[in-house]
Design a protein around this motif. Structure first.
Motif, PDB file in Angstrom:
ATOM      1  N   GLY A 100     -37.470 -92.337  60.716  1.00 45.37           N
ATOM      2  CA  GLY A 100     -37.133 -92.322  59.293  1.00 45.37           C
ATOM      3  C   GLY A 100     -37.981 -93.253  58.444  1.00 45.37           C
ATOM      4  N   ILE A 101     -37.352 -93.817  57.411  1.00 41.94           N
ATOM      5  CA  ILE A 101     -38.003 -94.775  56.510  1.00 41.94           C
ATOM      6  C   ILE A 101     -37.545 -96.160  56.942  1.00 41.94           C
ATOM      7  CG2 ILE A 101     -38.157 -95.579  54.123  1.00 41.94           C
ATOM      8  CD1 ILE A 101     -37.549 -92.693  53.273  1.00 41.94           C
ATOM      9  N   SER A 102     -38.490 -97.040  57.275  1.00 45.88           N
ATOM     10  CA  SER A 102     -38.092 -98.290  57.937  1.00 45.88           C
ATOM     11  C   SER A 102     -38.847 -99.499  57.414  1.00 45.88           C
ATOM     12  CB  SER A 102     -38.319 -98.169  59.452  1.00 45.88           C
ATOM     13  OG  SER A 102     -37.573 -97.092  59.976  1.00 45.88           O
ATOM     14  N   PHE A 103     -38.102-100.586  57.247  1.00 42.92           N
ATOM     15  CA  PHE A 103     -38.689-101.871  56.859  1.00 42.92           C
ATOM     16  C   PHE A 103     -39.136-102.653  58.085  1.00 42.92           C
ATOM     17  CE2 PHE A 103     -36.610-101.224  52.815  1.00 42.92           C
ATOM     18  CZ  PHE A 103     -37.346-101.977  51.913  1.00 42.92           C
ATOM     19  N   ILE A 104     -40.312-103.269  57.977  1.00 42.66           N
ATOM     20  CA  ILE A 104     -40.714-104.362  58.863  1.00 42.66           C
ATOM     21  C   ILE A 104     -40.935-105.555  57.930  1.00 42.66           C
ATOM     22  CG2 ILE A 104     -42.401-105.255  60.504  1.00 42.66           C
ATOM     23  CD1 ILE A 104     -43.138-102.412  61.244  1.00 42.66           C
ATOM     24  N   HIS A 105     -40.034-106.511  57.950  1.00 44.53           N
ATOM     25  CA  HIS A 105     -40.131-107.637  57.011  1.00 44.53           C
ATOM     26  C   HIS A 105     -41.298-108.552  57.374  1.00 44.53           C
ATOM     27  CE1 HIS A 105     -36.255-107.057  54.814  1.00 44.53           C
ATOM     28  NE2 HIS A 105     -36.084-106.240  55.839  1.00 44.53           N
ATOM     29  N   ASP A 106     -41.516-108.739  58.662  1.00 44.08           N
ATOM     30  CA  ASP A 106     -42.660-109.514  59.148  1.00 44.08           C
ATOM     31  C   ASP A 106     -42.834-109.192  60.619  1.00 44.08           C
ATOM     32  OD1 ASP A 106     -41.121-111.379  60.871  1.00 44.08           O
ATOM     33  OD2 ASP A 106     -40.398-112.220  58.977  1.00 44.08           O
ATOM     34  N   ILE A 107     -43.912-109.661  61.200  1.00 43.63           N
ATOM     35  CA  ILE A 107     -44.139-109.438  62.634  1.00 43.63           C
ATOM     36  C   ILE A 107     -44.270-110.793  63.344  1.00 43.63           C
ATOM     37  CG2 ILE A 107     -45.042-107.087  62.524  1.00 43.63           C
ATOM     38  CD1 ILE A 107     -47.867-108.227  62.484  1.00 43.63           C
ATOM     39  N   TYR A 108     -43.350-111.669  62.998  1.00 40.17           N
ATOM     40  CA  TYR A 108     -43.322-113.019  63.561  1.00 40.17           C
ATOM     41  C   TYR A 108     -43.347-113.021  65.091  1.00 40.17           C
ATOM     42  CZ  TYR A 108     -41.119-117.506  64.876  1.00 40.17           C
ATOM     43  OH  TYR A 108     -40.800-118.705  65.458  1.00 40.17           O
ATOM     44  N   ALA A 109     -42.512-112.201  65.715  1.00 38.91           N
ATOM     45  CA  ALA A 109     -42.430-112.189  67.180  1.00 38.91           C
ATOM     46  C   ALA A 109     -43.747-111.768  67.815  1.00 38.91           C
ATOM     47  CB  ALA A 109     -41.305-111.266  67.632  1.00 38.91           C
ATOM     48  N   LYS A 110     -44.492-110.936  67.131  1.00 38.64           N
ATOM     49  CA  LYS A 110     -45.794-110.489  67.647  1.00 38.64           C
ATOM     50  C   LYS A 110     -46.851-111.570  67.478  1.00 38.64           C
ATOM     51  CE  LYS A 110     -48.889-107.358  68.996  1.00 38.64           C
ATOM     52  NZ  LYS A 110     -48.892-106.812  70.370  1.00 38.64           N
ATOM     53  N   GLN A 111     -46.811-112.287  66.381  1.00 39.98           N
ATOM     54  CA  GLN A 111     -47.882-113.225  66.052  1.00 39.98           C
ATOM     55  C   GLN A 111     -47.659-114.640  66.580  1.00 39.98           C
ATOM     56  OE1 GLN A 111     -48.164-112.060  61.652  1.00 39.98           O
ATOM     57  NE2 GLN A 111     -50.297-112.096  62.278  1.00 39.98           N
ATOM     58  N   TYR A 112     -46.414-114.973  66.934  1.00 41.48           N
ATOM     59  CA  TYR A 112     -46.138-116.321  67.439  1.00 41.48           C
ATOM     60  C   TYR A 112     -45.408-116.272  68.775  1.00 41.48           C
ATOM     61  CZ  TYR A 112     -47.818-118.561  63.227  1.00 41.48           C
ATOM     62  OH  TYR A 112     -48.627-119.013  62.218  1.00 41.48           O
ATOM     63  N   PRO A 113     -46.033-115.692  69.813  1.00 40.82           N
ATOM     64  CA  PRO A 113     -45.364-115.611  71.124  1.00 40.82           C
ATOM     65  C   PRO A 113     -45.009-116.979  71.681  1.00 40.82           C
ATOM     66  CG  PRO A 113     -47.715-115.108  71.306  1.00 40.82           C
ATOM     67  CD  PRO A 113     -47.394-115.136  69.850  1.00 40.82           C
ATOM     68  N   GLN A 114     -45.768-118.020  71.290  1.00 48.82           N
ATOM     69  CA  GLN A 114     -45.519-119.370  71.811  1.00 48.82           C
ATOM     70  C   GLN A 114     -44.191-119.945  71.329  1.00 48.82           C
ATOM     71  OE1 GLN A 114     -47.861-118.438  69.672  1.00 48.82           O
ATOM     72  NE2 GLN A 114     -48.300-119.977  68.102  1.00 48.82           N
ATOM     73  N   ASP A 115     -43.594-119.363  70.293  1.00 49.63           N
ATOM     74  CA  ASP A 115     -42.306-119.848  69.794  1.00 49.63           C
ATOM     75  C   ASP A 115     -41.120-119.308  70.594  1.00 49.63           C
ATOM     76  OD1 ASP A 115     -43.689-121.188  67.883  1.00 49.63           O
ATOM     77  OD2 ASP A 115     -42.822-120.155  66.152  1.00 49.63           O
ATOM     78  N   PHE A 116     -41.393-118.392  71.509  1.00 53.36           N
ATOM     79  CA  PHE A 116     -40.327-117.754  72.278  1.00 53.36           C
ATOM     80  C   PHE A 116     -40.451-118.210  73.732  1.00 53.36           C
ATOM     81  CE2 PHE A 116     -41.145-115.398  68.514  1.00 53.36           C
ATOM     82  CZ  PHE A 116     -39.945-114.825  68.115  1.00 53.36           C
ATOM     83  N   CYS A 117     -39.659-119.194  74.104  1.00 57.02           N
ATOM     84  CA  CYS A 117     -39.845-119.862  75.406  1.00 57.02           C
ATOM     85  C   CYS A 117     -38.770-119.534  76.436  1.00 57.02           C
ATOM     86  CB  CYS A 117     -39.904-121.376  75.199  1.00 57.02           C
ATOM     87  SG  CYS A 117     -41.204-121.892  74.056  1.00 57.02           S
ATOM     88  N   SER A 118     -37.520-119.551  76.050  1.00 62.97           N
ATOM     89  CA  SER A 118     -36.447-119.296  77.011  1.00 62.97           C
ATOM     90  C   SER A 118     -36.410-117.815  77.386  1.00 62.97           C
ATOM     91  CB  SER A 118     -35.099-119.705  76.424  1.00 62.97           C
ATOM     92  OG  SER A 118     -34.727-118.813  75.385  1.00 62.97           O
ATOM     93  N   ILE A 119     -35.657-117.484  78.407  1.00 58.00           N
ATOM     94  CA  ILE A 119     -35.531-116.080  78.825  1.00 58.00           C
ATOM     95  C   ILE A 119     -34.954-115.248  77.675  1.00 58.00           C
ATOM     96  CG2 ILE A 119     -34.296-114.506  80.368  1.00 58.00           C
ATOM     97  CD1 ILE A 119     -34.541-116.645  82.542  1.00 58.00           C
ATOM     98  N   LYS A 120     -33.930-115.772  77.022  1.00 54.81           N
ATOM     99  CA  LYS A 120     -33.320-115.036  75.910  1.00 54.81           C
ATOM    100  C   LYS A 120     -34.324-114.819  74.786  1.00 54.81           C
ATOM    101  CE  LYS A 120     -29.518-114.943  72.641  1.00 54.81           C
ATOM    102  NZ  LYS A 120     -28.240-115.537  72.186  1.00 54.81           N
ATOM    103  N   GLU A 121     -35.081-115.871  74.453  1.00 55.62           N
ATOM    104  CA  GLU A 121     -36.072-115.752  73.394  1.00 55.62           C
ATOM    105  C   GLU A 121     -37.130-114.706  73.744  1.00 55.62           C
ATOM    106  OE1 GLU A 121     -37.542-119.683  73.016  1.00 55.62           O
ATOM    107  OE2 GLU A 121     -35.882-120.392  71.796  1.00 55.62           O
ATOM    108  N   LYS A 122     -37.550-114.708  75.004  1.00 52.20           N
ATOM    109  CA  LYS A 122     -38.579-113.741  75.423  1.00 52.20           C
ATOM    110  C   LYS A 122     -38.055-112.314  75.365  1.00 52.20           C
ATOM    111  CE  LYS A 122     -41.198-117.000  78.228  1.00 52.20           C
ATOM    112  NZ  LYS A 122     -41.572-117.454  79.584  1.00 52.20           N
ATOM    113  N   LEU A 123     -36.788-112.114  75.695  1.00 56.00           N
ATOM    114  CA  LEU A 123     -36.198-110.781  75.604  1.00 56.00           C
ATOM    115  C   LEU A 123     -36.112-110.332  74.141  1.00 56.00           C
ATOM    116  CD1 LEU A 123     -33.339-111.026  78.264  1.00 56.00           C
ATOM    117  CD2 LEU A 123     -35.435-109.652  78.417  1.00 56.00           C
ATOM    118  N   VAL A 124     -35.729-111.263  73.271  1.00 56.07           N
ATOM    119  CA  VAL A 124     -35.669-110.945  71.842  1.00 56.07           C
ATOM    120  C   VAL A 124     -37.060-110.582  71.325  1.00 56.07           C
ATOM    121  CG1 VAL A 124     -35.283-111.924  69.551  1.00 56.07           C
ATOM    122  CG2 VAL A 124     -33.611-112.308  71.357  1.00 56.07           C
ATOM    123  N   ARG A 125     -38.060-111.326  71.791  1.00 57.19           N
ATOM    124  CA  ARG A 125     -39.429-111.039  71.358  1.00 57.19           C
ATOM    125  C   ARG A 125     -39.873-109.646  71.823  1.00 57.19           C
ATOM    126  NH1 ARG A 125     -44.646-111.343  73.494  1.00 57.19           N
ATOM    127  NH2 ARG A 125     -46.149-111.403  71.786  1.00 57.19           N
TER     128      ARG A 125
END
Length: 360
Positions: A100-125
């Motif tokens: 459909g028609i979809s917003f991507i507000h930003d691609i933070y998870a793609k551009q800052y992988p180093q900010d996602f360290c724990s297992i939960k964070e990595k799954l969210v990323r």
């Protein structure tokens, strides 16, 4: 039904994306007529049930129990049932041709992988990046909130197909918020004596900048509000807790946030990555001066209405920066507040929906 709105934002806590979706829908409803055939499906456990006049409310007796299950599959079934194109506000969308028609507000998870360290964070990323890619390659229209985000999406995902429209945030919701002062037995929050910052305490909010500056400037006071997002708490919180010139306020209401913005020496926002950044806009609307990072979308949005800092270097003097505002500062603030409104954003979305009906 021509369009069906994904109501997942009504089942979440109210943060930037959820507020954006709610405010846009509220104003879109006023632009519609009964012949526009736009609906919204409401799960039985929605935290809020909006009162719309022209957006058709379709209540479901089923609960939204899993956001991934709902966003990727269940919402697509509702769209198919009503033969409608989905409108998705929350960085997620159904799989493939149902996107459909979809917003991507930003691609933070793609551009800052180093900010996602724990297992939960990595799954969210992983889940976030999966949704970015799905939307980029399958959405009938990709929407975002700033030219910065548009350019980053085009650059990272390198596809000619990208037909991205920019629909920015606004601030008018803040008009209806009342002022409410906080209990302050020690006088820390005396009006005009403290800097204030607001955020979800995520790493990108860059509280480390404030920690370093507060250590070097013990005479300055910093009040920090925000609820920790599970699995995404900045490691700088422990440092800030031990600084006598910093007060961690925890969760505060919108009314208290408005009071803090109105009465602070300046609102400070050192975030190094924002697709838009609503809080400085709210601060400007109540007359606060803003000190923000010279990074990501922030210079694009705020131009000469802000004092800028390097988000990676706290070697500066905030007092001096605040005394060097341009002579036309008040005009620049008014210009920014006029440029970015939910009324204009809703009108732009309405035009996109109308112009693209024949394509779909």
């Amino acid at each position: 039904m021509k369009y069906l709105i994904n109501s997942n934002f009504l089942c979440r806590n109210l943060t930037g994306i959820e507020r954006f979706a709610f405010e846009i829908c509220k104003r879109l409803d006023k632009l519609l007529t009964s012949n526009d055939y736009i609906g919204i499906i409401i799960p039985s456990n929605a935290k809020t049930v909006p009162q719309f006049q022209n957006i058709k409310i379709i209540k479901s007796d089923k609960q939204l129990k899993s956001f991934p299950l709902w966003d990727l599959f269940q919402f697509a079934c509702w769209c198919k049932r009503f033969q409608a194109t989905g409108i998705n506000f929350s960085n997620t969308a159904p799989l493939g041709r149902n996107c459909g028609i979809s917003f991507i507000h930003d691609i933070y998870a793609k551009q800052y992988p180093q900010d996602f360290c724990s297992i939960k964070e990595k799954l969210v990323r992983l889940y976030s990046c999966f949704n970015y890619r799905n939307i980029v390659h399958n959405a009938k229209k990709v929407l975002t909130v700033s030219d910065f985000s548009k350019e980053q999406i085009q650059k990272i995902y390198k596809t000619i197909k990208l037909n991205i429209e920019v629909i920015p945030n606004g601030w008018e919701h803040f008009r209806d918020v009342k002022y409410e002062s906080l209990a302050d037995s020690d006088g820390f929050l005396t009006p005009g004596t403290f800097y204030f910052t607001l955020g979800s305490l995520q790493k990108r909010k860059n509280l480390g900048w404030i920690a370093k500056y507060a250590v070097d400037h013990p005479e300055e006071k910093f009040a920090i509000s925000g609820k920790a997002v599970s699995g995404f708490v900045s490691g700088d919180i422990a440092v800030l807790k031990n600084l006598p010139n910093v007060k961690l306020l925890g969760y505060v209401t919108d009314s208290q946030v408005k009071w803090l913005m109105k009465n602070c020496k300046a609102f400070i926002f050192p975030s190094y990555y924002e697709g838009f950044g609503i809080p400085p806009l709210e601060a400007l609307s109540v007359g606060a001066k803003i000190i923000i990072a010279n990074a990501a979308s922030l210079p694009e949005i705020y131009k000469n209405s802000a004092v800028y800092i390097n988000p990676y270097d706290s070697n500066c003097n905030l007092e001096n920066l605040l005394t060097n505002l341009p002579s036309d500062y008040n005009y620049k603030v008014a210009e920014v507040l006029n440029n970015y409104t939910y009324d204009k954003a809703a009108q732009k979305l309405y035009n996109i929906l109308q112009n693209n009906l024949q394509e779909f």
